[in-house]
Design a protein around this motif. Structure first.
Motif, PDB file in Angstrom:
ATOM      1  N   ARG A   3       0.854  -1.192   0.000  1.00 46.11           N
ATOM      2  CA  ARG A   3       0.000   0.000   0.000  1.00 46.11           C
ATOM      3  C   ARG A   3       0.874   1.219   0.000  1.00 46.11           C
ATOM      4  O   ARG A   3       1.912   1.245   0.644  1.00 46.11           O
ATOM      5  CB  ARG A   3      -0.886   0.035   1.238  1.00 46.11           C
ATOM      6  CG  ARG A   3      -1.933  -1.015   1.215  1.00 46.11           C
ATOM      7  CD  ARG A   3      -2.966  -0.693   2.219  1.00 46.11           C
ATOM      8  NE  ARG A   3      -3.998  -1.701   2.109  1.00 46.11           N
ATOM      9  CZ  ARG A   3      -5.235  -1.489   2.429  1.00 46.11           C
ATOM     10  NH1 ARG A   3      -5.600  -0.349   2.909  1.00 46.11           N
ATOM     11  NH2 ARG A   3      -6.114  -2.425   2.312  1.00 46.11           N
ATOM     12  N   ARG A   4       0.451   2.229  -0.677  1.00 51.59           N
ATOM     13  CA  ARG A   4       1.177   3.489  -0.694  1.00 51.59           C
ATOM     14  C   ARG A   4       0.457   4.466   0.211  1.00 51.59           C
ATOM     15  O   ARG A   4      -0.761   4.535   0.213  1.00 51.59           O
ATOM     16  CB  ARG A   4       1.233   4.035  -2.118  1.00 51.59           C
ATOM     17  CG  ARG A   4       1.961   3.075  -3.057  1.00 51.59           C
ATOM     18  CD  ARG A   4       1.927   3.565  -4.445  1.00 51.59           C
ATOM     19  NE  ARG A   4       2.924   4.615  -4.553  1.00 51.59           N
ATOM     20  CZ  ARG A   4       3.057   5.406  -5.600  1.00 51.59           C
ATOM     21  NH1 ARG A   4       2.252   5.282  -6.612  1.00 51.59           N
ATOM     22  NH2 ARG A   4       3.981   6.321  -5.630  1.00 51.59           N
ATOM     23  N   LEU A   5       1.223   5.179   1.008  1.00 51.17           N
ATOM     24  CA  LEU A   5       0.631   6.201   1.872  1.00 51.17           C
ATOM     25  C   LEU A   5       0.503   7.478   1.069  1.00 51.17           C
ATOM     26  O   LEU A   5       1.458   7.929   0.449  1.00 51.17           O
ATOM     27  CB  LEU A   5       1.504   6.446   3.104  1.00 51.17           C
ATOM     28  CG  LEU A   5       1.689   5.257   4.031  1.00 51.17           C
ATOM     29  CD1 LEU A   5       2.558   5.665   5.213  1.00 51.17           C
ATOM     30  CD2 LEU A   5       0.357   4.747   4.522  1.00 51.17           C
ATOM     31  N   ALA A   6      -0.666   8.039   1.090  1.00 49.58           N
ATOM     32  CA  ALA A   6      -0.885   9.294   0.385  1.00 49.58           C
ATOM     33  C   ALA A   6      -1.617  10.238   1.322  1.00 49.58           C
ATOM     34  O   ALA A   6      -2.443   9.827   2.110  1.00 49.58           O
ATOM     35  CB  ALA A   6      -1.716   9.058  -0.876  1.00 49.58           C
ATOM     36  N   ASP A  42      -5.811  -1.172   8.643  1.00 43.54           N
ATOM     37  CA  ASP A  42      -4.442  -1.429   8.191  1.00 43.54           C
ATOM     38  C   ASP A  42      -3.774  -0.158   7.688  1.00 43.54           C
ATOM     39  O   ASP A  42      -2.618   0.127   7.997  1.00 43.54           O
ATOM     40  CB  ASP A  42      -4.417  -2.486   7.081  1.00 43.54           C
ATOM     41  CG  ASP A  42      -4.706  -3.883   7.586  1.00 43.54           C
ATOM     42  OD1 ASP A  42      -4.544  -4.121   8.800  1.00 43.54           O
ATOM     43  OD2 ASP A  42      -5.090  -4.728   6.758  1.00 43.54           O
ATOM     44  N   TYR A  43      -4.506   0.599   6.903  1.00 39.12           N
ATOM     45  CA  TYR A  43      -3.955   1.826   6.323  1.00 39.12           C
ATOM     46  C   TYR A  43      -3.577   2.825   7.421  1.00 39.12           C
ATOM     47  O   TYR A  43      -2.443   3.299   7.482  1.00 39.12           O
ATOM     48  CB  TYR A  43      -4.977   2.439   5.367  1.00 39.12           C
ATOM     49  CG  TYR A  43      -4.530   3.741   4.755  1.00 39.12           C
ATOM     50  CD1 TYR A  43      -3.613   3.762   3.718  1.00 39.12           C
ATOM     51  CD2 TYR A  43      -5.042   4.956   5.205  1.00 39.12           C
ATOM     52  CE1 TYR A  43      -3.206   4.959   3.144  1.00 39.12           C
ATOM     53  CE2 TYR A  43      -4.637   6.150   4.635  1.00 39.12           C
ATOM     54  CZ  TYR A  43      -3.727   6.153   3.607  1.00 39.12           C
ATOM     55  OH  TYR A  43      -3.330   7.334   3.045  1.00 39.12           O
ATOM     56  N   VAL A  47       0.041   4.420   8.747  1.00 40.21           N
ATOM     57  CA  VAL A  47       0.272   5.867   8.868  1.00 40.21           C
ATOM     58  C   VAL A  47       0.718   6.199  10.289  1.00 40.21           C
ATOM     59  O   VAL A  47       1.689   6.936  10.493  1.00 40.21           O
ATOM     60  CB  VAL A  47      -0.996   6.662   8.485  1.00 40.21           C
ATOM     61  CG1 VAL A  47      -0.841   8.130   8.850  1.00 40.21           C
ATOM     62  CG2 VAL A  47      -1.304   6.515   7.009  1.00 40.21           C
ATOM     63  N   GLU A  48       0.031   5.651  11.278  1.00 40.43           N
ATOM     64  CA  GLU A  48       0.389   5.935  12.676  1.00 40.43           C
ATOM     65  C   GLU A  48       1.816   5.513  12.996  1.00 40.43           C
ATOM     66  O   GLU A  48       2.543   6.237  13.671  1.00 40.43           O
ATOM     67  CB  GLU A  48      -0.575   5.240  13.635  1.00 40.43           C
ATOM     68  CG  GLU A  48      -1.887   5.947  13.775  1.00 40.43           C
ATOM     69  CD  GLU A  48      -2.761   5.328  14.860  1.00 40.43           C
ATOM     70  OE1 GLU A  48      -2.208   4.921  15.907  1.00 40.43           O
ATOM     71  OE2 GLU A  48      -3.970   5.247  14.644  1.00 40.43           O
ATOM     72  N   LYS A  62     -10.436  12.373  15.002  1.00 36.15           N
ATOM     73  CA  LYS A  62     -10.485  11.524  13.808  1.00 36.15           C
ATOM     74  C   LYS A  62     -10.156  10.081  14.177  1.00 36.15           C
ATOM     75  O   LYS A  62      -9.728   9.784  15.282  1.00 36.15           O
ATOM     76  CB  LYS A  62      -9.480  12.032  12.763  1.00 36.15           C
ATOM     77  CG  LYS A  62      -9.694  13.472  12.343  1.00 36.15           C
ATOM     78  CD  LYS A  62     -10.974  13.643  11.582  1.00 36.15           C
ATOM     79  CE  LYS A  62     -11.113  15.082  11.084  1.00 36.15           C
ATOM     80  NZ  LYS A  62     -12.335  15.294  10.369  1.00 36.15           N
ATOM     81  N   LEU A  63     -10.313   9.179  13.227  1.00 38.87           N
ATOM     82  CA  LEU A  63     -10.038   7.768  13.463  1.00 38.87           C
ATOM     83  C   LEU A  63      -8.553   7.529  13.723  1.00 38.87           C
ATOM     84  O   LEU A  63      -7.700   7.945  12.947  1.00 38.87           O
ATOM     85  CB  LEU A  63     -10.456   6.939  12.255  1.00 38.87           C
ATOM     86  CG  LEU A  63     -11.945   6.855  11.974  1.00 38.87           C
ATOM     87  CD1 LEU A  63     -12.177   6.151  10.647  1.00 38.87           C
ATOM     88  CD2 LEU A  63     -12.662   6.130  13.092  1.00 38.87           C
ATOM     89  N   HIS A  64      -8.263   6.880  14.828  1.00 36.82           N
ATOM     90  CA  HIS A  64      -6.909   6.456  15.171  1.00 36.82           C
ATOM     91  C   HIS A  64      -7.009   5.484  16.331  1.00 36.82           C
ATOM     92  O   HIS A  64      -8.085   5.269  16.890  1.00 36.82           O
ATOM     93  CB  HIS A  64      -6.013   7.652  15.524  1.00 36.82           C
ATOM     94  CG  HIS A  64      -6.519   8.469  16.657  1.00 36.82           C
ATOM     95  ND1 HIS A  64      -6.320   8.112  17.972  1.00 36.82           N
ATOM     96  CD2 HIS A  64      -7.247   9.607  16.678  1.00 36.82           C
ATOM     97  CE1 HIS A  64      -6.880   9.021  18.753  1.00 36.82           C
ATOM     98  NE2 HIS A  64      -7.455   9.923  17.999  1.00 36.82           N
ATOM     99  N   SER A  65      -5.887   4.904  16.722  1.00 35.22           N
ATOM    100  CA  SER A  65      -5.917   3.884  17.774  1.00 35.22           C
ATOM    101  C   SER A  65      -5.334   4.377  19.095  1.00 35.22           C
ATOM    102  O   SER A  65      -5.265   3.627  20.052  1.00 35.22           O
ATOM    103  CB  SER A  65      -5.133   2.650  17.315  1.00 35.22           C
ATOM    104  OG  SER A  65      -3.769   2.974  17.151  1.00 35.22           O
TER     105      SER A  65
END
Length: 104
Positions: A3-6, A42-43, A47-48, A62-65
């Motif tokens: 996967r590419r982070l964008a 997963d994405y 990023v995290e 926002k969405l995060h863990s």
């Protein structure tokens, strides 16, 4: 699967970042998004991991863990925000499970 982070850069409209829990007061920031209906775990997990290595922090809403214990040291005005929140919503009328995890 590779996967590419964008992301896309943004700057708050005032350029001052006056909010106590602003992601990057007075600076630009990156926003990462996935399409509706896409499994984001997963994405965003990828990023995290990258952003943690560079002292990045998510937008608390926002969405995060991450959790309150983990986020507090990353936000210079966390304690100021907590005092305001305790004063204006001591009974947590505006609370929910997400906010309990993220804000404590």
């Amino acid at each position: 699967m590779e996967r590419r982070l964008a992301g896309r850069g943004a700057r708050d409209a005032t350029g001052r970042g006056l909010a106590l829990l602003h992601p990057r007061p007075g600076l630009g920031y990156l926003a990462f998004h996935v399409g509706r209906g896409t499994d984001h775990r997963d994405y965003f997990g990828g990023v995290e991991r990258v952003l943690r290595e560079h002292e990045g922090r998510p937008h608390w809403g926002k969405l995060h863990s991450r959790t309150a214990a983990d986020l507090a040291p990353a936000y210079p005005h966390w304690d100021d925000f907590a005092r305001v929140r305790d004063r204006v919503d001591p009974d947590r009328v505006f609370g929910n499970d997400y906010l309990d995890r993220v804000l404590g």
